[in-house]
Scaffold this motif. Structure first.
Motif, PDB file in Angstrom:
ATOM      1  N   ALA A  20       8.835 -17.596  27.670  1.00  0.00           N
ATOM      2  CA  ALA A  20       7.837 -18.354  28.435  1.00  0.00           C
ATOM      3  C   ALA A  20       8.389 -19.718  28.831  1.00  0.00           C
ATOM      4  N   ASN A  21       9.339 -20.238  28.060  1.00  0.00           N
ATOM      5  CA  ASN A  21       9.914 -21.555  28.329  1.00  0.00           C
ATOM      6  C   ASN A  21      11.309 -21.433  28.948  1.00  0.00           C
ATOM      7  N   ASP A  22      11.646 -20.275  29.464  1.00  0.00           N
ATOM      8  CA  ASP A  22      12.967 -20.026  30.041  1.00  0.00           C
ATOM      9  C   ASP A  22      13.002 -20.536  31.476  1.00  0.00           C
ATOM     10  N   ARG A  23      13.734 -21.656  31.665  1.00  0.00           N
ATOM     11  CA  ARG A  23      13.867 -22.223  33.006  1.00  0.00           C
ATOM     12  C   ARG A  23      15.322 -22.140  33.415  1.00  0.00           C
ATOM     13  N   PRO A  24      15.593 -21.865  34.668  1.00  0.00           N
ATOM     14  CA  PRO A  24      16.995 -21.828  35.091  1.00  0.00           C
ATOM     15  C   PRO A  24      17.606 -23.219  35.071  1.00  0.00           C
ATOM     16  N   ILE A  25      18.907 -23.283  34.859  1.00  0.00           N
ATOM     17  CA  ILE A  25      19.628 -24.541  34.900  1.00  0.00           C
ATOM     18  C   ILE A  25      19.655 -25.009  36.342  1.00  0.00           C
ATOM     19  N   PRO A  26      19.263 -26.256  36.607  1.00  0.00           N
ATOM     20  CA  PRO A  26      19.253 -26.714  38.004  1.00  0.00           C
ATOM     21  C   PRO A  26      20.659 -26.696  38.589  1.00  0.00           C
ATOM     22  N   HIS A  27      20.740 -26.313  39.838  1.00  0.00           N
ATOM     23  CA  HIS A  27      22.021 -26.231  40.543  1.00  0.00           C
ATOM     24  C   HIS A  27      22.143 -27.433  41.458  1.00  0.00           C
ATOM     25  N   TYR A  28      23.244 -28.162  41.313  1.00  0.00           N
ATOM     26  CA  TYR A  28      23.456 -29.348  42.133  1.00  0.00           C
ATOM     27  C   TYR A  28      24.097 -28.947  43.449  1.00  0.00           C
ATOM     28  N   GLU A  29      23.479 -29.288  44.540  1.00  0.00           N
ATOM     29  CA  GLU A  29      24.039 -29.068  45.875  1.00  0.00           C
ATOM     30  C   GLU A  29      24.309 -30.437  46.483  1.00  0.00           C
ATOM     31  N   VAL A  35       6.496  -8.954  13.990  1.00  0.00           N
ATOM     32  CA  VAL A  35       5.516  -9.613  14.860  1.00  0.00           C
ATOM     33  C   VAL A  35       5.918 -11.068  15.096  1.00  0.00           C
ATOM     34  N   ALA A  36       6.391 -11.755  14.058  1.00  0.00           N
ATOM     35  CA  ALA A  36       6.830 -13.148  14.206  1.00  0.00           C
ATOM     36  C   ALA A  36       8.042 -13.241  15.134  1.00  0.00           C
ATOM     37  N   LEU A  37       9.011 -12.351  14.982  1.00  0.00           N
ATOM     38  CA  LEU A  37      10.181 -12.338  15.866  1.00  0.00           C
ATOM     39  C   LEU A  37       9.772 -12.078  17.321  1.00  0.00           C
ATOM     40  N   PHE A  38       8.861 -11.144  17.512  1.00  0.00           N
ATOM     41  CA  PHE A  38       8.386 -10.866  18.864  1.00  0.00           C
ATOM     42  C   PHE A  38       7.675 -12.089  19.445  1.00  0.00           C
ATOM     43  N   GLY A  39       6.907 -12.790  18.619  1.00  0.00           N
ATOM     44  CA  GLY A  39       6.224 -13.998  19.076  1.00  0.00           C
ATOM     45  C   GLY A  39       7.208 -15.099  19.465  1.00  0.00           C
ATOM     46  N   VAL A  40       8.235 -15.287  18.659  1.00  0.00           N
ATOM     47  CA  VAL A  40       9.266 -16.285  18.972  1.00  0.00           C
ATOM     48  C   VAL A  40       9.977 -15.903  20.268  1.00  0.00           C
ATOM     49  N   TYR A  41      10.294 -14.619  20.426  1.00  0.00           N
ATOM     50  CA  TYR A  41      10.943 -14.146  21.652  1.00  0.00           C
ATOM     51  C   TYR A  41      10.070 -14.440  22.871  1.00  0.00           C
TER      52      TYR A  41
END
Length: 180
Positions: free
Chosen positions: A29-38, A18-24
């Motif tokens: 939830a905090n997974d943001r894509p790396i900004p791409h520079y154009e 349950v703790a591992l699932f919570g951490v996952y």
């Protein structure tokens, strides 16, 4: 109660799962894509007449010299030139002048690298914003040599001009007096 005591040893693994699932879930939830520079694409180029007229109007500041370099060249997609040392913009304008003397005023040089390519040598001056690469593979062989020699003569001892041959042939120009 006896059932609970009998299976008490299962509580620790279940809580760990349950703790591992919570951490996952927290990470996702905090997974943001790396900004791409154009980089801003400067489509327009100046004619030789506009360039000379602009030179006669007023003195340039650092930003205007950088803009002039961008307008007088084309950049390979993904090239990053925004953090260059101010002297590199001036150097770039001088190299463009050499291209124009050899190839004519209508020729538009291509900058193939600034501080954007992760596969330069480890101590490359590109990573210190003190080097640029110019395309020469599309020029006749005698013109390549002429541009390289003229650029070194014009830039003097403060810069090193290297004609890097091989699969990725280009003109590499770097500042000499940048800390190693």
């Amino acid at each position: 109660m006896q059932f609970f005591v009998k299976h008490l040893y299962l509580i620790a693994p279940v809580l760990a799962i349950v703790a591992l699932f919570g951490v996952y879930r927290l990470i996702k939830a905090n997974d943001r894509p790396i900004p791409h520079y154009e980089p801003k694409q400067v489509e327009e180029t100046w004619s030789a007449e506009e360039y000379m007229r602009h030179l006669n109007l007023k003195p340039f500041n650092q930003r205007e010299v950088h803009q002039l370099l961008l307008k007088r060249t084309r950049q390979k997609p993904g090239v990053y030139l925004e953090s260059l040392l101010p002297a590199m913009d001036t150097m770039g304008i001088e190299v463009v002048r050499c291209y124009h003397k050899v190839m004519g005023d209508d020729y538009v040089p291509v900058i193939t690298s600034g501080n954007d390519y992760p596969y330069h040598k480890q101590n490359s001056k590109h990573y210190k914003n003190a080097a640029m690469d110019f395309r020469i593979v599309d020029m006749p062989m005698n013109k390549r040599r002429e541009v390289a020699e003229m650029a070194q003569d014009k830039l003097g001892p403060r810069f090193r001009v290297l004609w890097e041959k091989g699969e990725m042939e280009h003109l590499h120009v770097e500042m000499v007096d940048v800390e190693e």
